[in-house]
Scaffold this motif. Sequence first.
Motif, short mmCIF file in Angstrom:
data_model
loop_
_atom_site.label_atom_id
_atom_site.label_comp_id
_atom_site.label_asym_id
_atom_site.label_seq_id
_atom_site.Cartn_x
_atom_site.Cartn_y
_atom_site.Cartn_z
N ASN A 20 1.46 42.47 55.30
CA ASN A 20 1.30 41.22 56.04
C ASN A 20 -0.18 41.05 56.43
OD1 ASN A 20 0.93 40.26 58.91
ND2 ASN A 20 2.99 39.49 58.50
N LEU A 21 -0.74 39.86 56.15
CA LEU A 21 -2.18 39.65 56.34
C LEU A 21 -2.64 39.91 57.78
CD1 LEU A 21 -4.97 38.76 55.30
CD2 LEU A 21 -4.28 36.40 55.63
N ARG A 40 -16.09 39.12 61.79
CA ARG A 40 -14.62 39.05 61.72
C ARG A 40 -14.17 37.66 61.27
NH1 ARG A 40 -11.66 41.82 66.83
NH2 ARG A 40 -12.72 43.81 66.80
N GLY A 41 -14.82 36.64 61.88
CA GLY A 41 -14.47 35.26 61.53
C GLY A 41 -14.70 35.01 60.04
N ALA A 42 -15.82 35.55 59.51
CA ALA A 42 -16.14 35.32 58.10
C ALA A 42 -15.11 36.01 57.20
CB ALA A 42 -17.54 35.82 57.79
N ILE A 43 -14.73 37.25 57.54
CA ILE A 43 -13.74 37.98 56.74
C ILE A 43 -12.40 37.24 56.77
CG2 ILE A 43 -12.40 40.13 56.57
CD1 ILE A 43 -14.96 41.49 57.88
N GLN A 44 -12.04 36.80 57.97
CA GLN A 44 -10.78 36.09 58.14
C GLN A 44 -10.79 34.79 57.31
OE1 GLN A 44 -9.50 36.44 62.10
NE2 GLN A 44 -8.38 34.52 62.08
N ASP A 45 -11.90 34.07 57.39
CA ASP A 45 -11.98 32.80 56.65
C ASP A 45 -11.84 33.05 55.15
OD1 ASP A 45 -12.76 29.92 56.27
OD2 ASP A 45 -14.30 30.95 55.10
N ALA A 47 -10.48 35.69 53.58
CA ALA A 47 -9.15 36.20 53.22
C ALA A 47 -8.11 35.07 53.26
CB ALA A 47 -8.75 37.33 54.16
N TYR A 48 -8.12 34.29 54.34
CA TYR A 48 -7.16 33.17 54.45
C TYR A 48 -7.40 32.14 53.35
CZ TYR A 48 -4.79 34.28 58.82
OH TYR A 48 -4.00 34.87 59.76
N GLY A 49 -8.69 31.78 53.17
CA GLY A 49 -9.00 30.72 52.22
C GLY A 49 -8.67 31.14 50.79
N HIS A 332 0.12 31.12 57.63
CA HIS A 332 0.30 32.43 56.99
C HIS A 332 0.28 32.27 55.47
CE1 HIS A 332 1.45 33.91 60.95
NE2 HIS A 332 2.24 32.86 61.06
N PRO A 333 -0.91 32.04 54.88
CA PRO A 333 -0.94 31.77 53.43
C PRO A 333 -0.52 32.97 52.58
CG PRO A 333 -3.16 31.95 54.31
CD PRO A 333 -2.25 31.96 55.49
N ASP A 334 -0.47 34.16 53.19
CA ASP A 334 0.00 35.34 52.44
C ASP A 334 1.48 35.21 52.09
OD1 ASP A 334 0.27 35.44 55.27
OD2 ASP A 334 0.65 37.60 55.24
#
Length: 426
Positions: A20-21, A40-45, A47-49, A332-334
């Motif tokens: 789970n992401l 963290r924000g950049a990694i999250q963006d 991974a989500y994108g 939750h795009p995962d």
Amino acid sequence: MIEIQLLAIQAIGEVFAGANLNEVLRNIWQINSRLTPQQRGAIQDIAYGTLRHYGQLDAILHQLLNKPAQDKSLHYLLAIALYQLCYSKAPAHAIVDHAVSSSRKITRNPAASGLINAVLRNFMRQRTLLLDQIKSNEVARYSYPQWWIDKLRQQYPQDYKAILLAGNEHPAMILRINSLRTSVNHYQAMLDAQGIGSEWLGGSALQLIRPVSVEKLPGFSEGLVTVQDAGAQFAAPLLDVKAGMRVLDACAAPGGKSTHLAELTENIKLTVLDKYEDRLTRLTENFSRLQITDYQLICGDAMNPSQWWNGQLYDRILADVPCSASGVVNRHPDIKWLRRPGDTDNFAQIQTTILNELWPLLRHGGKLLYATCSVFNEENNLITEKFLSIHQDASRLPCSHEEINNGQLLPGPHHDGFFYALLQKN
Ligand SMILES: C[S@@+](CC[C@H](N)C(=O)[O-])C[C@H]1O[C@@H](n2cnc3c(N)ncnc32)[C@H](O)[C@@H]1O
């Protein structure tokens, strides 16, 4: 950017291995505690994108590569770099340079960095043509697995495209104002004073014009507001709870809907149940932040009430059952890549059992709200119609809201996708 790309590759690799992401990112933050909030924000963006658009990115890669990259990490690196090239404002040359350097950290094979460089530069040269070539491919166009697209087309011939596209939008940040402690008007004025723009969506829901971190929300730690999707905020009012009633929230964690129940009606006898201890920890944190103290907490299985029920009937039951979460892929795009075609049947079995097992706990005249955050019919109307055909003492009451059609709230710009069926015991 190299470390950011490498950690994003790790996150995506773990998701495609079945994780789970959110949990993956939580672990990455824990292990790499020196990451700044911006990193963290950049990694999250990324991974989500990348997961949000993975169908498209993967289809582009298939056009560019003669055969898929042997090393999966290199494939994910290419997907990430393509995401950045297509959807971020970072300069293209920096993205490519960093991807080449990242590939050197993944493997010592010099051919790998050559491949990354060639594929990405090829994309930049032929971008328009490549995007045109994949237009007829539905997985690329919508970025969902083909079975998911086919299922929605069959179940929603008119709306399936809008549902798929809504799932690829960035989710709105919506607040629920705690009506015990403040009012919508008053809280909106507090937001204005902080320069945080908002729009009232009805009831206790305020949509922020631009998302902010919860620490920036006035009175958040004092419990003035909760972050909760507007569609999820439909549940508690539908249950029509009155003071003094015995209310069971049978799948309660992390407590979004049960805290709303407690905020809407004072002096209810609220029992919150969940099967998982760790999720109940999050629930108790939320209850205590909102300063709600009067409730009974049970760690137990809604499929097996004989293990925890004391025999006293409930006036109201909320069954917000575990589901595919196909209505909340924007958050939750995962999910769209983790689910398998047979999953809805497995969920349907659990959902049917929970509903059947909870029904005897409801008093005559009492109401049970069956809820999912799914758009798949197998988890929604098919479950409740079958239930009604077997239980002669059950009838379905209307869920009167202009946006809810036969129980289904489709995902859109102001809310996620939910299903609600209000059942009464005759
Ligand atoms: C959709 S979530 C509930 C969300 C919650 N109602 C809210 O609004 O915050 C479903 C919950 O059901 C719990 N769950 C799953 N299987 C269960 C079972 N057999 N008995 C009780 N809870 C269960 C999960 O741990 C999860 O917290």
